[in-house]
Design a protein around this motif. Sequence first.
Motif, PDB file in Angstrom:
ATOM      1  N   ASP A  28       0.827  -1.210   0.000  1.00 28.72           N
ATOM      2  CA  ASP A  28       0.000   0.000   0.000  1.00 28.72           C
ATOM      3  C   ASP A  28       0.861   1.260   0.000  1.00 28.72           C
ATOM      4  O   ASP A  28       0.574   2.222  -0.725  1.00 28.72           O
ATOM      5  N   LEU A  29       1.911   1.246   0.802  1.00 29.42           N
ATOM      6  CA  LEU A  29       2.814   2.390   0.859  1.00 29.42           C
ATOM      7  C   LEU A  29       3.519   2.596  -0.479  1.00 29.42           C
ATOM      8  O   LEU A  29       3.673   3.725  -0.936  1.00 29.42           O
ATOM      9  N   HIS A  30       3.897   1.519  -1.116  1.00 31.94           N
ATOM     10  CA  HIS A  30       4.532   1.611  -2.431  1.00 31.94           C
ATOM     11  C   HIS A  30       3.619   2.339  -3.409  1.00 31.94           C
ATOM     12  O   HIS A  30       4.047   3.266  -4.109  1.00 31.94           O
ATOM     13  N   GLN A  31       2.356   1.930  -3.447  1.00 32.01           N
ATOM     14  CA  GLN A  31       1.420   2.577  -4.365  1.00 32.01           C
ATOM     15  C   GLN A  31       1.220   4.049  -4.019  1.00 32.01           C
ATOM     16  O   GLN A  31       1.149   4.903  -4.903  1.00 32.01           O
ATOM     17  N   GLU A  32       1.159   4.347  -2.735  1.00 28.56           N
ATOM     18  CA  GLU A  32       1.011   5.737  -2.311  1.00 28.56           C
ATOM     19  C   GLU A  32       2.204   6.578  -2.753  1.00 28.56           C
ATOM     20  O   GLU A  32       2.048   7.704  -3.235  1.00 28.56           O
ATOM     21  N   LEU A  33       3.403   6.026  -2.609  1.00 28.40           N
ATOM     22  CA  LEU A  33       4.602   6.746  -3.038  1.00 28.40           C
ATOM     23  C   LEU A  33       4.615   6.968  -4.544  1.00 28.40           C
ATOM     24  O   LEU A  33       5.002   8.034  -5.015  1.00 28.40           O
ATOM     25  N   PHE A  46      13.254   1.895  -1.916  1.00 30.46           N
ATOM     26  CA  PHE A  46      12.109   1.316  -1.217  1.00 30.46           C
ATOM     27  C   PHE A  46      11.844  -0.097  -1.734  1.00 30.46           C
ATOM     28  O   PHE A  46      11.605  -1.020  -0.947  1.00 30.46           O
ATOM     29  N   SER A  47      11.897  -0.277  -3.033  1.00 32.67           N
ATOM     30  CA  SER A  47      11.644  -1.590  -3.624  1.00 32.67           C
ATOM     31  C   SER A  47      12.664  -2.616  -3.148  1.00 32.67           C
ATOM     32  O   SER A  47      12.318  -3.774  -2.898  1.00 32.67           O
ATOM     33  N   ARG A  48      13.913  -2.200  -3.015  1.00 33.15           N
ATOM     34  CA  ARG A  48      14.945  -3.122  -2.522  1.00 33.15           C
ATOM     35  C   ARG A  48      14.655  -3.563  -1.087  1.00 33.15           C
ATOM     36  O   ARG A  48      14.801  -4.737  -0.753  1.00 33.15           O
ATOM     37  N   VAL A  49      14.246  -2.624  -0.253  1.00 28.77           N
ATOM     38  CA  VAL A  49      13.903  -2.960   1.136  1.00 28.77           C
ATOM     39  C   VAL A  49      12.698  -3.900   1.156  1.00 28.77           C
ATOM     40  O   VAL A  49      12.691  -4.911   1.868  1.00 28.77           O
ATOM     41  N   HIS A  50      11.691  -3.578   0.371  1.00 32.59           N
ATOM     42  CA  HIS A  50      10.488  -4.405   0.303  1.00 32.59           C
ATOM     43  C   HIS A  50      10.831  -5.802  -0.199  1.00 32.59           C
ATOM     44  O   HIS A  50      10.388  -6.809   0.370  1.00 32.59           O
ATOM     45  N   ASP A  51      11.635  -5.875  -1.237  1.00 30.19           N
ATOM     46  CA  ASP A  51      12.030  -7.180  -1.779  1.00 30.19           C
ATOM     47  C   ASP A  51      12.806  -7.995  -0.746  1.00 30.19           C
ATOM     48  O   ASP A  51      12.596  -9.204  -0.614  1.00 30.19           O
ATOM     49  N   ARG A  52      13.688  -7.344  -0.019  1.00 29.90           N
ATOM     50  CA  ARG A  52      14.467  -8.051   1.010  1.00 29.90           C
ATOM     51  C   ARG A  52      13.549  -8.576   2.108  1.00 29.90           C
ATOM     52  O   ARG A  52      13.707  -9.702   2.571  1.00 29.90           O
TER      53      ARG A  52
END
Length: 68
Positions: A28-33, A46-52
């Motif tokens: 949800d935060l990704h989409q908001e960003l 952000f994507s790297r943190v999320h993927d990890r």
Amino acid sequence: MATMVRLTEEQIVRLLEEADSMETALKDLHQELVDLGTPKETMTRFSRVHDRFTEILAFLRRQRELGT
């Protein structure tokens, strides 16, 4: 040195439920960003943190499957 922590099945289930909730919040935060027009470099980080986070969660789930 590794430390073994013994958790009850209920504790494990609760932790995995919380991790799933965090995964949803990250999506949800990704989409908001994205909607806010966040700079590409920031989105990449952000994507790297999320993927990890997702990789770690998958690893823990797999270890749980192997342990049962």
